[in-house]
Design an enzyme around this catalytic site. Structure first.
Site, PDB file in Angstrom:
ATOM      1  N   ASP A  11       0.887  -1.327   0.058  1.00  0.00           N
ATOM      2  CA  ASP A  11      -0.120  -0.087  -0.040  1.00  0.00           C
ATOM      3  C   ASP A  11       0.808   1.461  -0.082  1.00  0.00           C
ATOM      4  OD1 ASP A  11      -2.166  -1.543   0.180  1.00  0.00           O
ATOM      5  OD2 ASP A  11      -2.402  -1.412   2.061  1.00  0.00           O
ATOM      6  N   ASP A 130     -13.609  -4.376  -1.760  1.00  0.00           N
ATOM      7  CA  ASP A 130     -13.471  -4.149  -0.399  1.00  0.00           C
ATOM      8  C   ASP A 130     -14.900  -4.242   0.161  1.00  0.00           C
ATOM      9  OD1 ASP A 130     -10.810  -3.442  -0.470  1.00  0.00           O
ATOM     10  OD2 ASP A 130     -11.288  -1.342  -0.801  1.00  0.00           O
TER      11      ASP A 130
END
Length: 251
Positions: A11, A130
């Protein structure tokens, strides 16, 4: 039978690798190019780089960083974050990415999947989802887990599959960074209902969790971040363990 894949996820925020818990409380984890290089040398099958604030901040993804990664790394890598149109995809592929991951933009405009597939092929298009489970229902979220939608995990994954996506990358927000194992019941349902590979994300904390998601979750690949970034599970040891457990992995 295809080998199961181990995929470190990096990330990226402000050019650095970060890792959080349940999508918040981020901490630094190092240089994305150096980390990627190390994972490549350790036997990772693929890498995923996500510009985690691009959609939220309305920025374009980090093209220059992608070019640097491509120069240093010899395994396939996927790039995501802030991809909203074909021009974004083209720019990132030209910079050296092998695949792109789309999430918020696909939920807002599902036709983007069709467009990417038509222009670049299914193998380029990873649809990341997600989702959070509340009262037994899985809800999809936008903008890095900030905004709930009216889409359910399973019906949205089926639509992405039907539109031609090459893979589904499912992150359980409930399990993210908690290190108690992957969301294997949901993963198994996805894997059994879809005709494309499913990548498990969110919850890796021990070698057993990888084994369980391959056996119980029917996952095709397992993605993890902090256990790799902070040296808790070395990839060569993980692969040797999985091999001994009867999982087909590339050693």
């Amino acid at each position: 039978m295809l080998a199961k894949r181990i995929i470190p996820c990096l990330d990226i925020k402000n050019g650095q690798t970060v890792k959080g818990t349940n999508f918040v409380n981020l901490r630094q984890a190092g240089d994305p190019v150096e980390l990627g290089k190390a994972y490549s040398e350790q036997g990772a099958d693929e890498l995923v780089y996500l510009d985690i604030t691009a959609s939220h901040e309305g920025r374009k993804t980090f093209t220059e960083l992608v070019t640097r990664i491509a120069e240093e790394i010899n395994i396939p890598f996927t790039v995501g974050g802030g991809i909203n149109e074909l021009a974004d995809v083209e720019r990132l592929l030209n910079a050296g990415a092998d695949k792109v991951s789309i999430n918020s933009a696909a939920l807002r405009r599902p036709q983007l999947i069709d467009e990417i597939v038509r222009n670049f092929g299914s193998q380029v298009c990873v649809v990341a989802i997600d989702a959070k489970e509340e009262n037994g229902e899985w809800t999809c979220y936008l903008n890095g887990g900030r905004v709930p939608t009216d889409r359910g995990l399973f019906e949205w994954a089926r639509e992405a599959n039907e539109r031609g996506a090459g893979e589904i990358l499912f992150t359980s927000m409930n399990h993210d960074g908690v290190k108690q194992g992957f969301a294997n019941a949901a993963l198994r349902r996805l894997s059994d209902e879809l005709t494309i590979p499913v990548i498990a994300s969110g919850g890796a904390g021990a070698k057993e969790h990888f084994r369980d998601t391959f056996i119980e979750g029917h996952s095709d690949a397992a993605l993890a971040a902090s256990v790799f970034h902070f040296g808790e599970i070395p990839i060569p040891q993980l692969k040797q363990y999985l091999y001994k457990e009867g999982i087909n992995v590339r050693l």
